[in-house]
Design an enzyme around this catalytic site. Structure first.
Site, PDB file in Angstrom:
ATOM      1  CB  VAL A  57      -1.894  -3.316   4.098  1.00 43.65           C
ATOM      2  CG1 VAL A  57      -1.631  -3.052   5.580  1.00 43.65           C
ATOM      3  CG2 VAL A  57      -3.260  -3.965   3.906  1.00 43.65           C
ATOM      4  CB  SER A  58       0.959   1.674   3.952  1.00 30.84           C
ATOM      5  OG  SER A  58       2.079   2.440   4.359  1.00 30.84           O
ATOM      6  N   PRO A  59       2.737   0.144   6.233  1.00 26.83           N
ATOM      7  CG  PRO A  59       5.076  -0.103   6.237  1.00 26.83           C
ATOM      8  CD  PRO A  59       3.875  -0.106   5.323  1.00 26.83           C
ATOM      9  CG  ASP A  71       3.926   2.228   1.473  1.00 28.05           C
ATOM     10  OD1 ASP A  71       3.746   2.993   2.432  1.00 28.05           O
ATOM     11  OD2 ASP A  71       3.205   1.243   1.243  1.00 28.05           O
TER      12      ASP A  71
END
Length: 728
Positions: A300-302, A413
């Site tokens: 999961v990445s922001p 990221d």
């Protein structure tokens, strides 16, 4: 170090409310303590980028503890760290201190220590070589502040135990995280993927602790509580509190010229020495504790806008996250692109508002037993039973830790370097030659790890000491109908779903009466120690970053499910499992190559704390504008100012008294430290304040606190302030 929200999506929120509820089910206690590490020179943990070193503070880092106990029975303690992940050696030393203080009340069985996965906090606090290479080895200051802070927050929580209740609520949070390895996710069976609407988990689980005895405070959620629990959906900014001790006289209708006349009277102060014990913070009611924790965040990445090539602006290659074959050019973009601080604020605000909504509507009360199970497991050679193709089952095993070529490619990221790329299941001859200088993996290890091409055989590298863990903790905590699975790594979205579903259905099958009614199973990732990633078998085959970083081979997830089922059986049957092999204590073997602070100095005729660049005279600022002042300073490693501040915004009260109203634990304040020349003994500190919309009109000034080191090793605390200015 800048940290306001974790870099991956969260699952778990623990809060303390002011209200008193009857028929309390448990004893509950909370604590919060400063764990801000060295804010200069130290490599930050997470990206393994030697150029990413601390140079100031955006938010102070804290440990937050929550204890739930049966009045005459078992208890569990959950500690949430503003750190990248938990550390085995930190956990070991905390448990030693707890044993000395409380005997067998708090042990490895019922204490969980979990990191939030920020990549903007200091590193060097883990004991295995792989994780401290870029921090130039072990950083004792990073380690000590964590151990001290965790102990203190547990002490606070223990001492604040009072009758109380716990409520649970859930809801979906959208647009706060994306899957950074969608091609790996798509390799999972279509029938399995069709059960889920999204390729990342959107559900936030909130726990609301209700108690009549109040504890200390920390971040946005806590500020919201102090500000009267009001949220404006139309606001694009998260407001910050202003100390209630500021006089209302500052908000009267004095003309701007009158305020300017007052401000002109207060020139910048000469730097002055202070008592080393002085700690300055803004005042607070200290009424509320909140913690946002990690779940299965592995893929999961922001960076919710997606990944793009920095040379062309086009989307990166879907399968390998490259740009014309180069991974170094592929970067994810957050919602505030190109401003990462703004991205942090946007995602933090989304999580905050979701948490507020869940908090206000939490009505399901946790009821039932408090329990726990724990075991140490050697994942380097664990027999695992898996389904056999065509029917039946077979026994396979996990492998000694190893990292694949795709690991060195990094992620969108934080890309890697050289010619590595994600999704590499072949490797190349040159890097194999480089690898073999360190350790050549044997045929059995190569076969065990397939299809991973081994870049670093970390599990079999023992010089100067262990490069990777082999013995890991698995832990299960129970509070009524809530079960927390504490895992020592980063599960991907689908791997986490499989673990949760397997444990939930297994618990119900063991005791449907006890667990069949609305059982909640959540994962606490990055807990108790760190062992990198855990993917599904299918994702492992793709060998993107997460699969290449799944240390113990393709059957790692199945091994976790197997071991957690053992914990579940023991939890239901009231059994005590064998503790398993003990993890090593490598503290005495640690090596540090980080140069110490030798001496601090200033130009001739200048004192520490003197202003180098002042606020312009007779300045007037409006909300939303930024004001700065730069001071001659010493290295922040001289004194971490634990439970204090390097940067403070002061407001003038009637009677000429200056009152701290914002500090370096506020989103609006940044403390930036630098040397003009590397290795120079001269340094500067800039206090930067972005005036929030909630700021009260009046006269303000900026103040810097610090400490300097003499040639003979003496540490001297100092302070200095800017000239006053007006906010209208």
């Amino acid at each position: 170090m800048a940290v306001s929200v974790p870099f991956h999506f969260l699952f778990f929120l623990l809060l303390l409310d002011r209200a008193v509820y009857s028929s309390s089910e448990y004893l509950i206690g909370v604590g919060s303590y400063d764990i801000t590490g060295p804010a200069a020179d130290v490599n930050m943990m997470g990206y393994a980028n030697s150029d990413q070193t601390a140079s100031g503070i955006h938010f102070r880092l804290r440990a937050r503890a929550f204890i739930v106990a049966e009045p005459q029975g078992k208890r569990v303690a959950f500690v949430n760290l503003d750190a990248c992940m938990a550390s085995q050696i930190v956990t070991i030393k905390v448990l030693e201190r707890l044993k000395a203080r409380y005997g067998d009340l708090y042990t490895e069985k019922n204490v969980a220590i979990s990191g939030i996965h920020t990549h903007a906090g200091p590193g060097g606090y883990l004991q295995y070589v792989t994780y401290i290479v870029t921090s130039l080895g072990f950083v004792r200051q990073s380690f000590d502040v964590l151990v001290d802070g965790i102990e203190q927050t547990i002490i606070q929580a223990h001492q604040s135990l009072r009758p109380g209740s716990v409520y649970v609520n859930k809801g979906d949070l959208l647009d706060a995280g994306v899957n950074r390895s969608p091609s790996s996710y798509l390799n999972n069976p279509e029938a399995e993927r069709s059960r889920y609407k999204y390729n990342v988990d959107k559900e936030m689980t909130l726990l609301k602790f209700v108690d009549s005895q109040l504890g200390p405070i920390a971040r946005f959620m806590e500020d919201w509580f102090e500000n009267g629990q009001k949220v404006s959906d139309s606001s694009s900014k998260i407001t910050r509190r202003v100390s209630t001790i500021v006089s209302d006289l500052n908000t009267n209708r004095e003309s701007n010229s009158r305020l300017l006349d007052i401000a002109a009277f207060y020139k910048s102060s000469k730097g002055q020495s202070l008592d080393a014990k002085i700690r300055v913070r803004k005042a607070s009611k200290r009424a509320f504790v909140s913690a946002f924790c990690q779940s299965n965040c592995g893929d999961v990445s922001p960076n919710t806008l997606g990944a793009f090539c920095i040379d062309t602006g086009l989307p990166c290659d879907f399968n390998h996250s490259t740009c014309n074959g180069k991974n170094e050019l592929c970067y994810g973009r957050g919602p505030g692109y190109p401003d990462e601080f703004e991205s942090t604020r946007i995602i933090g605000e989304k999580q905050f508002k979701m948490a507020v909504g869940l908090f206000n509507k939490a009505t399901e009360k946790l009821q039932g037993k408090v329990g726990y199970q724990h075991a140490y497991v050697d994942f380097s050679n664990l027999q695992v039973t898996v389904p056999r193709a065509g029917g039946g089952s077979e026994t396979v095993k996990t492998c000694p830790a190893a990292m694949g070529f795709g690991f060195a490619a990094g992620t969108t990221d934080g890309p890697g370097a050289f010619d590595f790329k994600q999704g590499d299941d072949k490797g190349n001859a040159f890097w194999r030659l480089v690898r073999n200088v360190l350790k050549t993996p044997g045929p059995e290890q190569v076969q065990c790890q397939k299809p991973k091409p081994i870049l670093l055989d970390t599990g079999e590298m023992k010089t100067p000491y262990d490069w990777a863990p082999s013995i890991l903790p698995v832990q299960m905590l129970r509070i009524g109908q809530l079960v927390i699975l504490s895992v020592p790594g980063e599960f991907t979205t689908m791997a986490g779903r499989r673990l949760r579903d397997a444990v939930k259905s297994f618990l119900i099958s063991l005791d449907s009466k006890e667990f069949g009614n609305n059982l909640h199973v959540v994962i606490a990732g990055l807990t108790n120690t760190y062992s990198q990633y855990i993917t599904t078998y299918e994702e492992y085959e793709v060998q993107r970053y997460e699969g290449a970083s799944t240390l113990y081979g393709p059957h790692t997830l199945t091994a976790y499910i197997q071991e957690f089922k053992k914990l579940a059986t023991a939890l239901v049957n009231g059994q005590t499992l064998p503790s398993g092999p003990q993890p090593p204590d490598l503290l005495d073997k640690q090596i540090s190559l980080l140069a110490p602070v030798v001496v601090d100095s200033t130009p001739l005729g200048v004192s520490f704390g003197d202003v180098k660049a002042d606020v312009p005279p007779k300045s007037t600022f409006r909300r939303g504008q930024q004001v700065n002042a730069t001071f001659w300073s010493g290295c922040p490693r001289n004194d971490l100012l634990t439970e204090g501040s390097f940067a403070v915004v002061e407001m003038l009260r009637d009677g000429g008294k200056w009152v701290p109203v914002y500090d370096d634990d506020d989103f609006s304040v940044k403390f930036k430290w630098s040397r003009q020349v590397k290795l120079s003994p001269e340094s500067q500190a800039t206090v930067e304040w972005r005036i929030p919309e909630s700021a009260v009109a009046g006269v303000y000034r900026l103040r810097h606190y610090g400490a300097s080191k003499s040639l003979f090793g003496a540490i001297t605390s100092f302070s200095g302030s800017s000239s006053a200015f007006v906010v209208v």
